[in-house]
Design a protein around this motif. Sequence first.
Motif, PDB file in Angstrom:
ATOM      1  N   THR A 206      43.317  33.124  43.649  1.00  0.00           N
ATOM      2  CA  THR A 206      44.220  34.029  42.937  1.00  0.00           C
ATOM      3  C   THR A 206      45.685  33.803  43.287  1.00  0.00           C
ATOM      4  O   THR A 206      46.567  34.227  42.537  1.00  0.00           O
ATOM      5  CB  THR A 206      43.856  35.493  43.255  1.00  0.00           C
ATOM      6  N   GLU A 218      43.981  35.666  49.619  1.00  0.00           N
ATOM      7  CA  GLU A 218      43.481  35.507  48.259  1.00  0.00           C
ATOM      8  C   GLU A 218      41.963  35.506  48.220  1.00  0.00           C
ATOM      9  O   GLU A 218      41.291  35.404  49.249  1.00  0.00           O
ATOM     10  CB  GLU A 218      44.002  34.210  47.652  1.00  0.00           C
ATOM     11  N   ALA A 221      39.316  32.523  42.246  1.00  0.00           N
ATOM     12  CA  ALA A 221      39.795  32.901  40.917  1.00  0.00           C
ATOM     13  C   ALA A 221      38.618  32.828  39.949  1.00  0.00           C
ATOM     14  O   ALA A 221      38.044  31.769  39.731  1.00  0.00           O
ATOM     15  CB  ALA A 221      40.913  31.966  40.465  1.00  0.00           C
ATOM     16  N   GLU A 227      41.872  41.611  40.182  1.00  0.00           N
ATOM     17  CA  GLU A 227      42.164  40.446  41.002  1.00  0.00           C
ATOM     18  C   GLU A 227      43.385  40.765  41.854  1.00  0.00           C
ATOM     19  O   GLU A 227      44.288  41.474  41.412  1.00  0.00           O
ATOM     20  CB  GLU A 227      42.453  39.222  40.134  1.00  0.00           C
ATOM     21  N   SER A 317      45.906  34.607  35.353  1.00  0.00           N
ATOM     22  CA  SER A 317      44.843  35.590  35.234  1.00  0.00           C
ATOM     23  C   SER A 317      44.546  35.875  33.768  1.00  0.00           C
ATOM     24  O   SER A 317      43.382  35.932  33.356  1.00  0.00           O
ATOM     25  CB  SER A 317      45.234  36.887  35.956  1.00  0.00           C
TER      26      SER A 317
END
Length: 330
Positions: A206, A218, A221, A227, A317
Amino acid sequence: MLTPAVLAAGYYGFQLQYPAAKTAQACSGMLAVNPVLDLAGKSELSLLGLGFDVSSRQFDVSGDVKEPAGLATRCTVDGIEIAIETSAGAQNAYGAYQDEKVTPVPLNGGWQGLMVTKNGEATASVLLSCRNWSPEEGSGILVTADSPYDVEATESLRLKLARASVGTAQRAADETGCDSEPGDSGKLTAPSADARKVSAGAATGTCKKTTSAPTVRETDAAKAPVEECFRGDSLRLVAAYGPSSDASGAVVNGKYGGHDAPSGVDSTSAWTSAACQGALGVGYYHATPVEGSDRKFTSDPLTKAERADLEHFAEQSAARHGCRNPSALP
């Protein structure tokens, strides 16, 4: 002499004492029975239901949503709390996830879901978009499930919780006629218990390609309703979708994460947003000082690098979730 009908009734009553039979009756019959039993430490062959407590109740998510029959429903199965509701108007979007001391970790296998582990317990949330449901019909299905009471959320248990959650979401979709695109249950692995801390240059999840701090915290992803990326010890970047965006205050105070404008800056947040499909609704992306900080963006605004990180975080994202490009920051 007992008649066949009486014997059949007695046998049926005895069957209801089995853990599998009790579980199948819970939450309007929408639970994935075997994965839930596995999470509870039972199997479909378990015969002893004594002490295996199950209860259910229905509730309304919102006066503006007309839920399909059987929703919304909440049940407890041997200490496991599960809620199944429409994504629009949802009341349980975050489950146990209520502060930044815990970080949501995405599920994998193509599922729109996350897991939070806190104080040795875990909560999973799974979101399914229903292509044939309007927002007034609920937009999609949200399942939240907690790990059993007083059981350590080990890697094995987290995998069982993930399987029970996604299986229940798929069964609820089948039972309510929700036309969805589920993930692949066979590709699920146990989510990590927390985020990882790495150098900014080594970030692959992320926080990938963000540059305003030397170290980051993080997660992987993947498609998830929430997130996060922590920039050093000062700045927190968050993406929220659908019911998780609504839970931020959007329903009450404005459609953009509690704001009236699609992007902007105030004393405690800088935000942007993007239009998404189905149950994802509005993607809401924001930067805030970490908890405990006295920083105010009005007097100590985002640096050029921090603005670039927020924009990049939002763009990548949004792209993962199939949303439009986020609005430009002012």
